[in-house]
Design an enzyme around this catalytic site. Structure first.
Site, PDB file in Angstrom:
ATOM      1  N   CYS A  27     -62.645   2.001  37.690  1.00  0.00           N
ATOM      2  CA  CYS A  27     -61.535   1.093  37.967  1.00  0.00           C
ATOM      3  C   CYS A  27     -62.037  -0.347  37.908  1.00  0.00           C
ATOM      4  O   CYS A  27     -63.234  -0.612  37.758  1.00  0.00           O
ATOM      5  CB  CYS A  27     -60.921   1.375  39.340  1.00  0.00           C
ATOM      6  SG  CYS A  27     -62.052   1.106  40.707  1.00  0.00           S
ATOM      7  N   CYS A  30     -64.749  -1.190  40.414  1.00  0.00           N
ATOM      8  CA  CYS A  30     -66.111  -0.801  40.003  1.00  0.00           C
ATOM      9  C   CYS A  30     -66.666  -1.833  39.033  1.00  0.00           C
ATOM     10  O   CYS A  30     -67.841  -2.216  39.119  1.00  0.00           O
ATOM     11  CB  CYS A  30     -66.090   0.574  39.343  1.00  0.00           C
ATOM     12  SG  CYS A  30     -65.564   1.916  40.437  1.00  0.00           S
ATOM     13  N   ASP A 434     -49.128 -11.938   9.731  1.00  0.00           N
ATOM     14  CA  ASP A 434     -49.787 -12.291   8.481  1.00  0.00           C
ATOM     15  C   ASP A 434     -48.733 -12.108   7.377  1.00  0.00           C
ATOM     16  O   ASP A 434     -47.733 -11.413   7.580  1.00  0.00           O
ATOM     17  CB  ASP A 434     -50.983 -11.369   8.259  1.00  0.00           C
ATOM     18  CG  ASP A 434     -51.572 -11.515   6.883  1.00  0.00           C
ATOM     19  OD1 ASP A 434     -51.842 -12.659   6.480  1.00  0.00           O
ATOM     20  OD2 ASP A 434     -51.745 -10.492   6.190  1.00  0.00           O
ATOM     21  N   ASP A 608     -52.932  -6.873   8.245  1.00  0.00           N
ATOM     22  CA  ASP A 608     -53.356  -5.688   7.501  1.00  0.00           C
ATOM     23  C   ASP A 608     -54.720  -5.843   6.843  1.00  0.00           C
ATOM     24  O   ASP A 608     -55.291  -4.867   6.386  1.00  0.00           O
ATOM     25  CB  ASP A 608     -52.336  -5.351   6.412  1.00  0.00           C
ATOM     26  CG  ASP A 608     -52.445  -6.303   5.228  1.00  0.00           C
ATOM     27  OD1 ASP A 608     -52.480  -7.530   5.477  1.00  0.00           O
ATOM     28  OD2 ASP A 608     -52.522  -5.835   4.085  1.00  0.00           O
ATOM     29  N   ASP A 612     -57.979 -10.407   8.939  1.00  0.00           N
ATOM     30  CA  ASP A 612     -57.142 -10.451  10.139  1.00  0.00           C
ATOM     31  C   ASP A 612     -57.833  -9.817  11.348  1.00  0.00           C
ATOM     32  O   ASP A 612     -57.338  -9.928  12.470  1.00  0.00           O
ATOM     33  CB  ASP A 612     -55.818  -9.709   9.889  1.00  0.00           C
ATOM     34  CG  ASP A 612     -54.987 -10.384   8.815  1.00  0.00           C
ATOM     35  OD1 ASP A 612     -54.972 -11.623   8.786  1.00  0.00           O
ATOM     36  OD2 ASP A 612     -54.341  -9.673   8.014  1.00  0.00           O
TER      37      ASP A 612
END
Length: 735
Positions: A27, A30, A434, A608, A612
């Site tokens: 978590c 931690c 994009d 894509d 990017d």
């Protein structure tokens, strides 16, 4: 920790660093404990924990063997550390999931059998002989105790690990409740009393394991992108020595200037230039194209790509640690590191759980003793408090919603790569697209009718040296000409010598076209006048509807592209996007997103291409098309199948609904505790009733999560490659 860590330490620039896998961190609490505890040491300069992969990156000033001291420090904090080795980490995750699954199956088996015996006792009532009832209780004990010992190991081991170093965690009260319920039941059976609570203990274990298993599966999915990229790193390289012999060495020891032999079917260890041999390269990792690239002497090859032809000799340009693949991996991991810092709602709620439950159970025990109750009554009520405050509902509140939402999206061709992606997607205020390949088809058609045939061959031959989409559109015009002195200026263009003549290809300023029209491509051969190459690229048919739907949802939509301003403006006007920036380089996309984040905006990046990937990794959330490059898919939280953007608004709606269901579940869990806990404290609840009440609360939050299965009416592709069916044709709502 029995392994000496010094061999795994890297020394660079006067600093030492090591990657460790930390067991037991579950978590945000931690994570903060580990990072803060190590950074408090004077020699440690950096301690970054990736909770999703359990990977800790440590940097310090000092000797390599100091790593063992840091590992011991982690043990003192209640966490075990080992060297981070990719394959070992994957195997460890798989073993952990398998252990949880087997424990869950054992608990379910035991619960069913013990419940059958309990029902027999309940239905028998006063008519059942005491000896028969005691016999059934002993049978229940024979089934429940070994199964509880086996199925409860994930909680017992974690609790013991924490208690051994005099600390505590969420598993301590859970283990205490299980042990006390089993112990009290054994005591009741031994003395022939009416009630036992073996069924309550097993039910507690079973429901907790469901939440733990779902959480483990989601964590495994979250770190998949970085693991896939790391798996592409070549471990060994074949170096050609000066005496003509070939030696095998670790790829990490390869240096610029080394000459490597890459045999057929092998991945290229480092970025380099081909010295000998004509290669057929599988560069799908870089370009996303499955077709092989025909490369010759002088062409650039990238690490991670595969040689599909006969052996070639490559001169190394960059070490593997500085290679293209290493850079992309580092960016993706950095992005995931940022994303992992979003503390999930369940973790935030869990932070307060342990001290509250311990205090409440202890106060109940002490209170009943002070009030004159017997030790048995005080213990019974304390157990009821521990069980009734079990965080099953809290533990299931988030995973149940996430799994249901992810399944709903998956059934409509939308893949979610991380458990907290939906939580982040629900907070998005800005969507950045994009252009080429995302809002447009990326199928660029050049108009070369005005170019001389020989000039076109030179231009095509130069263009073949680049994987840029605009250059790729000219690859078909390449000829068998000599190429030399190739230089690609990112975001500007490509230049080199083709057949002895200098050739430039790119923007107007790059080829010296002055104030000519700034669209498409420009080329210049020698001292000739620059020639214009108009290009066309169709927008996706669903793009306008997607932009409109996102805008209607209150999202700010903008487009960033490296294309010319006139072309970008034309596409933006066609799609209804008001905010657009052209001539944007990959680093500028990253800066644009960072600027929005600095203003408190939450950004979704949709792209894509390989360029990017940095922006996709650093945005608050990211999405890519399945038809995009492997890197863009690996860097994204969401992958849209079917080569369509149409599922994006649907994903937003599901994400927002999921956030609402999570909040409702937390409300239900809190309301349950506010109602049930006082009853348990004041002795109105037995351990069995507490287990049933706890189970009911878990069932309610699960049923509430299942409401997501009816969310939306998007009819997208259910399978990769399936064509999207337009709402206009189906007569159904788009999302």
């Amino acid at each position: 920790m029995s392994v000496t860590l010094a061999p795994f330490v890297r020394i660079a620039g006067g600093s030492a660093s090591v990657d460790l896998v930390v067991d037991g961190a579950r978590c945000g609490g931690c994570l903060a404990k580990i990072e803060n505890g190590l950074q408090a040491l004077p020699e440690v300069t950096q301690a970054r924990m990736n909770l999703t992969t359990s990977r800790l990156h440590l940097v310090w000033n000092g000797p390599a063997d100091a790593a063992d001291l840091f590992a011991r420090k982690l043990e003192e904090m209640g966490f075990r550390a080992a060297p981070y080795i990719q394959n070992d980490s994957d195997q460890r995750d798989a073993q952990a999931s398998r252990m949880l699954l087997m424990a869950m199956a054992a608990a379910a088996f035991g619960l069913m059998n013990v419940m059958m015996l309990s029902i027999a006792v309940w239905s028998g009532g006063a008519d059942m002989a005491a000896s028969t009832r005691t016999l059934l209780h002993w049978v229940s004990a024979a089934i429940a105790l070994p199964i509880a010992a086996y199925a409860g190991r994930p909680f017992f081991l974690s609790a013991w690990q924490a208690l051994r170093v005099r600390t505590t965690n969420m598993d301590v009260p859970i283990s205490l409740a299980i042990l006390l319920a089993c112990g009290l039941s054994l005591y009741e059976t031994w003395h022939g009393h009416v009630h036992t609570y073996f069924d309550a203990a097993l039910m507690l274990i079973f429901l907790l394991l469901i939440g733990r298993f779902l959480d483990a599966r989601l964590r495994a999915r979250t770190g998949m992108a970085a693991r896939q990229l790391a798996a592409l790193q070549v471990t060994d390289a074949k170096r050609l020595r000066t005496d003509g012999q070939v030696e095998t060495l670790p790829a990490t020891q390869v240096r610029p200037g080394d000459q490597l032999i890459v045999a057929r079917g092998e991945r290229i260890p480092a970025d380099g230039i081909i010295l000998s041999g004509n290669a057929q390269i599988d560069a799908a990792l870089v370009t996303g194209e499955t077709a092989l690239q025909a490369l010759r002497v002088g062409d650039i090859v990238y690490s991670g790509t595969i040689n599909r032809s006969d052996a070639i000799t490559v001169s190394v340009l960059k070490a593997s640690s500085d290679s293209f693949l290493a850079d992309i991996t580092a960016m993706v991991e950095a992005g995931q590191q940022t994303q992992a810092r979003y503390v999930r709602l369940a973790d935030r709620a869990a932070r307060a759980y342990v001290p509250v439950v311990h205090s409440l159970a202890l106060l109940t025990l002490v209170g009943w003793l002070i009030a004159g109750g017997t030790p048995r009554t005080a213990i019974l009520n304390a157990i009821a408090v521990l069980i009734i405050t079990c965080p099953c509902a809290l533990g299931l509140a988030v995973p149940a919603v996430q799994v249901t939402a992810v399944g709903r999206l998956f059934s409509r061709g939308i893949l979610v790569r991380s458990g907290d992606a939906l939580e982040r997607l629900a907070t998005i205020s800005h969507v950045v697209f994009d252009k080429t390949g995302t809002l447009t088809r990326g199928q660029i058609t050049p108009d070369v009718t005005a170019i001389d045939h020989d000039d076109l061959a030179r231009i095509g031959t130069l263009a073949r040296q680049s994987s840029h989409p605009l250059s790729e559109a000219l690859h078909i015009y390449a000829a068998d000409l000599d190429v030399a002195k190739i230089t690609e200026v990112e975001g500007e263009g490509l230049m080199g010598e083709v057949d002895g003549q200098s050739v430039r290809l790119g923007q107007t300023s790059f080829v010296g076209a002055g104030d000519q029209i700034d669209t498409g491509l420009w080329a210049r051969i020698g001292d000739q006048a620059p020639v214009h190459i108009p290009v066309s690229d169709r927008t996706r048919p669903e793009a306008r509807t997607v932009v409109r739907d996102l805008s209607d949802m209150g999202l700010s939509v903008r487009m960033l592209t490296g294309d010319a301003p006139d072309t970008a403006a034309q596409i933006a006007q066609e799609l209804g996007i008001e905010m657009v920036e052209a001539r944007v380089k990959p680093a500028q996309k990253l800066a644009h997103i960072s600027a929005l984040q600095d203003k408190g905006r939450s950004v979704l990046m949709v792209g894509d291409g390989i360029n990017d990937a940095p922006a996709l990794s650093h945005a608050n959330a990211s999405a890519a098309l399945a038809s995009g490059t492997e890197i863009s898919r690996s860097a994204s939280d969401i992958v849209l199948q079917g080569d369509t953007l149409a599922g994006l608004p649907f994903a937003f709606r599901v994400a927002r609904s999921a956030r609402a269901r999570v909040r409702e579940n937390f409300g239900l869990a809190i309301g349950y505790n506010m109602l049930a806990v006082p009853l348990a404290v004041f002795g109105h609840v037995t351990p069995l009733v507490a287990a049933l009440a706890m189970s009911a609360s878990s069932l309610i939050v699960t049923l509430n999560a299942l409401r997501l299965r009816r969310e939306g009416a998007y009819e997208g592709p259910a399978h990769p490659g399936q064509t999207y069916v337009s709402p206009a044709r189906t007569g159904k709502c788009a999302a």
